[in-house]
Scaffold this active site. Structure first.
Site, PDB file in Angstrom:
ATOM      1  N   GLU A 128      -3.418   8.664  -3.537  1.00 58.98           N
ATOM      2  CA  GLU A 128      -2.651   9.634  -4.333  1.00 58.98           C
ATOM      3  C   GLU A 128      -1.180   9.329  -4.127  1.00 58.98           C
ATOM      4  OE1 GLU A 128      -3.801  13.582  -3.254  1.00 58.98           O
ATOM      5  OE2 GLU A 128      -5.922  13.236  -3.696  1.00 58.98           O
ATOM      6  N   ILE A 131      -5.316   3.208  -9.431  1.00 63.27           N
ATOM      7  CA  ILE A 131      -6.766   3.054  -9.400  1.00 63.27           C
ATOM      8  C   ILE A 131      -7.177   1.819 -10.197  1.00 63.27           C
ATOM      9  CG2 ILE A 131      -9.001   4.146  -9.835  1.00 63.27           C
ATOM     10  CD1 ILE A 131      -7.133   5.526  -7.696  1.00 63.27           C
ATOM     11  N   THR A 132      -7.627   0.789  -9.469  1.00 66.96           N
ATOM     12  CA  THR A 132      -8.077  -0.439 -10.120  1.00 66.96           C
ATOM     13  C   THR A 132      -9.337  -0.153 -10.928  1.00 66.96           C
ATOM     14  OG1 THR A 132      -7.171  -1.720  -8.295  1.00 66.96           O
ATOM     15  CG2 THR A 132      -8.742  -2.841  -9.733  1.00 66.96           C
ATOM     16  N   ILE A 189       5.605 -27.289  -1.295  1.00 68.23           N
ATOM     17  CA  ILE A 189       5.202 -28.697  -1.428  1.00 68.23           C
ATOM     18  C   ILE A 189       5.365 -29.159  -2.877  1.00 68.23           C
ATOM     19  CG2 ILE A 189       3.189 -30.257  -1.352  1.00 68.23           C
ATOM     20  CD1 ILE A 189       2.283 -28.615   1.165  1.00 68.23           C
ATOM     21  N   GLY A 234       7.629 -28.126  -4.839  1.00 68.25           N
ATOM     22  CA  GLY A 234       9.042 -28.116  -5.182  1.00 68.25           C
ATOM     23  C   GLY A 234       9.294 -27.337  -6.457  1.00 68.25           C
ATOM     24  N   GLU A 246      -6.292  -1.852  -0.205  1.00 70.38           N
ATOM     25  CA  GLU A 246      -7.472  -1.645   0.647  1.00 70.38           C
ATOM     26  C   GLU A 246      -7.065  -1.473   2.115  1.00 70.38           C
ATOM     27  OE1 GLU A 246     -11.213  -3.257  -0.161  1.00 70.38           O
ATOM     28  OE2 GLU A 246     -10.675  -3.992  -2.138  1.00 70.38           O
ATOM     29  N   GLU A 283      -0.588  -2.943   8.201  1.00 71.83           N
ATOM     30  CA  GLU A 283      -0.168  -2.096   9.321  1.00 71.83           C
ATOM     31  C   GLU A 283      -1.308  -1.151   9.723  1.00 71.83           C
ATOM     32  OE1 GLU A 283       1.796  -2.816   6.579  1.00 71.83           O
ATOM     33  OE2 GLU A 283       2.828  -4.286   7.853  1.00 71.83           O
TER      34      GLU A 283
END
Lengths: 389, 263
Positions: free
Chosen positions: A136, A166-167, A347, A349, A373, A377
């Site tokens: 939320e 919300i996926t 790599i 560039g 998800e 932390e």
């Protein structure tokens, strides 16, 4: 002289069916998903024809029981599937993951038989899509602080509140919605998971969020205004929703790590190919130790990450507790994926900064991995809590 | 109706291939093996016929391969075939196309069939003779290079691909049909199919079970002998046409093709 073996019982060989699963999904990714990769990025949509193929293949029922039409691949099989899907645009694994790993997983883990018999078959076939509504605006990492309320009235719960980011919120037919049923009890007995039909007047979907990446996979707000949920649509026990949420997220974290492994492996392969081809100072840049060391580090990190994922999945499949391992997998693999794609871009560039190589897309898509998800932390808090209890 | 699809395990098309200098055979152990891509079309056609014919029709996969070839068979079962027969015996390695066809024909007599389907060729040996040789051993009609197939009233109605079009052929069952890539688009094994394949039966009859004479198998039973092998010479550098005028360039390329009698 041979050393006496002490490794009986340890077996890193994948079972035959999972090898075939891996090969089949890889083939599917290369033939069906790669060709539409740029289109998905440009239009921010997965074409319907591709969604149909994903459904036909059985992607939406991957981890669920055969009796409902699922493939019952187990946690290891599910991780291998997500690892292979990680080689395509992140949108695909995100849409499938939001459905399987979390959206429907709560119903699968804690739902009543009646509820599962009624909904699981359509969900496994992808005929109906699920999503997971916990976050939320004022309850992200502090998930126990959710405000969305569910009040029992007769045979129904009346739900009010706002869920965000919300996926699959735009395409889902159902959501596992976490609600407060007793303010005083909070996470310890006051949160209840409900299986909510989103196609009802009490539910409004916000516009799709404008994001940094993950084009083709959408998130939005779900606004509940006196939304009605039958009382028998409680997932698990009333008041035990927070435990359901945590259990569900544990499962999702392993497969999220698997996706990181697949995406990183694919990026490494691109970096190796580029380093061998790109000539500077009269020789391929792969001859430069500075590039070699980056490749060596990336490969080492992927090796560690993959083994973590498989080991965690193995524990899950054996029915062992794996909360700490899941948190470790999520934390390590997501940070790794972000760091890997950064070096792969280096790599390449200037070419890596161009849209056409697809690496800048990978770079933008990776950043969310350390956030959603459960932020990394929060993962560290879960790990520390296990260590210090 | 009983449909049997003959399939082959082949080295992954992208794999680096090597030959054993002593046995003069392909080193199959060190490379990843896959289901012969041409055979997927035969399996798909068998499954479509089964879907059209109904529950009485079964699809059996038959392969002659090392005992480790079960993963290739599982893919076919994952696509939807009902069961499989894996013919694996110490007498088999070294068999040429004729010996292979003999063994498969014996196995087919053992398992029974109404319709035999196969791919037109394998991606490794590319001889394209095994299907016809099997039909000869079984003394049944053989219709090769089929791009459209209908099964009705215990007979087949097929379109054989030719360079300019097709020839329509009808034959009574039992019959053998080899199919081309034009016939269909093979399905992917579904994820549920893959996981369910391990519950399907794979029979592993011995040479004795199928009544095959070991003397007609392996190197001893083969009519061809690999004398020697050599790598393909490096390709010569092509001729590059480099002119500023497109018309002139096109003319030079056309002249070249005419000289080579390509056009």
């Amino acid at each position: 002289m041979a050393i006496a073996t002490k490794s009986e019982g340890l077996n890193f060989e994948l079972p035959e069916d999972l090898k075939l699963l891996r090969r089949s999904i890889r083939e599917f990714v290369e033939k069906e998903l790669w060709p539409v990769g740029q289109q998905v990025e440009d239009t921010d949509e997965i074409p319907d024809s591709v969604m149909d193929k994903l459904k036909e293949m059985g992607m939406f029922g991957l981890p669920f029981p055969e009796e409902y039409g699922g493939a019952a691949v187990g946690e290891l099989g599910y991780c291998i599937a997500l690892e292979e899907l990680g080689r395509a645009n992140a949108a695909f694994s995100n849409v499938i993951g939001a459905h399987c790993s979390i959206g429907v997983m709560a119903l699968h883990l804690d739902g009543s038989k009646e509820l599962k018999d009624r909904y699981m078959a359509d969900l496994c076939a992808g005929e109906k899509i699920g999503c997971f509504a916990l976050s939320e605006p004022n309850a992200g990492s502090d998930a126990a602080n959710i405000q969305t309320s569910a009040v029992r009235q007769g045979d129904e719960y009346i739900v009010n509140g706002v869920k965000h980011f919300i996926t699959n919120g735009d395409i889902a037919d159902f959501a596992t919605v976490f609600t407060v049923t007793d303010k005083n009890l909070g996470a310890r007995g006051g949160i209840t998971a409900l299986w909510v039909d989103l196609n009802q007047p009490g539910v409004k979907r916000g516009p799709n969020d404008k994001k940094m990446g993950l084009y083709g996979s959408h998130t939005c707000e779900l606004v509940f205004t006196d939304a009605k949920v039958p009382a028998d649509h409680v997932i698990g026990q009333v008041g035990m929703g927070f435990i359901t949420a945590m259990k569900t997220l544990d499962m999702g974290r392993l497969s999220l790590g698997a996706g990181c492994v697949g995406a990183s492996q694919f990026a490494l392969e691109k970096a190796i190919a580029h380093a061998k081809e790109r000539i500077q100072f009269g020789k391929p840049i792969a001859k430069q130790q500075a590039v070699q060391f980056m490749l060596a580090d990336i490969a080492t990190e992927i090796y560690a990450a993959r083994n973590m994922v498989y080991n965690g999945a193995w524990k899950a499949d054996r029915g062992e507790r794996f909360s700490m391992e899941a948190a470790m997998v999520k934390r390590y693999c997501s940070d790794m994926a972000i760091h890997v794609v950064d070096r792969v871009l280096q790599i390449h560039g200037g070419m890596g900064f161009m849209k056409e190589t697809g690496i800048e897309r990978g770079y933008r898509d990776a950043r969310i991995l350390a956030i959603y998800e459960g932020t990394n932390e929060i993962q560290r808090m879960i790990i520390a809590e296990e260590l210090l209890k | 109706m009983k449909i049997v699809v003959t399939v082959k395990q082949v080295p992954d098309t992208n794999a680096e291939k090597t030959f054993d200098p002593v046995t003069k055979r392909l080193n199959r152990s060190s490379i990843e093996n896959v289901l012969n891509p041409f055979d997927e079309y035969a399996i798909e056609e068998a499954l479509r016929i089964k879907e059209a014919q109904g529950a009485d029709t079964t699809v059996t996969i038959l392969t002659m391969a090392p005992a480790s070839a079960t993963d290739v068979v599982r893919k076919a079962l994952g696509m939807g075939a009902d069961n499989a027969v894996l013919l694996s015996d110490d007498a088999i390695p070294g068999s040429d196309t004729m010996a292979t066809a003999y063994a498969l024909a014996q196995a087919l007599k053992h398992v029974g069939f109404d319709l035999i389907l196969s791919g037109t060729q394998s991606t490794d040996a590319i001889c394209s003779v095994v299907p016809a040789a099997i039909a000869e051993h079984l003394n049944i009609p053989c219709v090769t290079y089929v791009k459209k197939l209908t099964v009705e009233n215990n007979a087949i109605d097929a379109q054989r691909e030719t360079e300019s079009g097709f020839v329509r052929v009808r034959a009574p069952l039992p019959a053998l049909v080899s199919v081309t890539k034009a016939i269909n688009e093979p399905r992917y094994p579904t994820l549920k199919g893959i996981m369910g394949a391990k519950k399907k039966e794979i029979q592993t009859p011995s040479i004795a079970d199928i009544g095959a004479d070991p003397a007609r198998l392996g190197e001893a039973g083969s009519k061809t002998v690999v004398e020697s092998f050599a790598p393909v010479g490096a390709r010569q550098k092509g001729q590059v046409v480099s002119v500023s005028d497109a018309k002139e360039g096109a003319k030079q390329i056309l002249d070249f093709l005419i000289a080579k009698k390509v056009v």
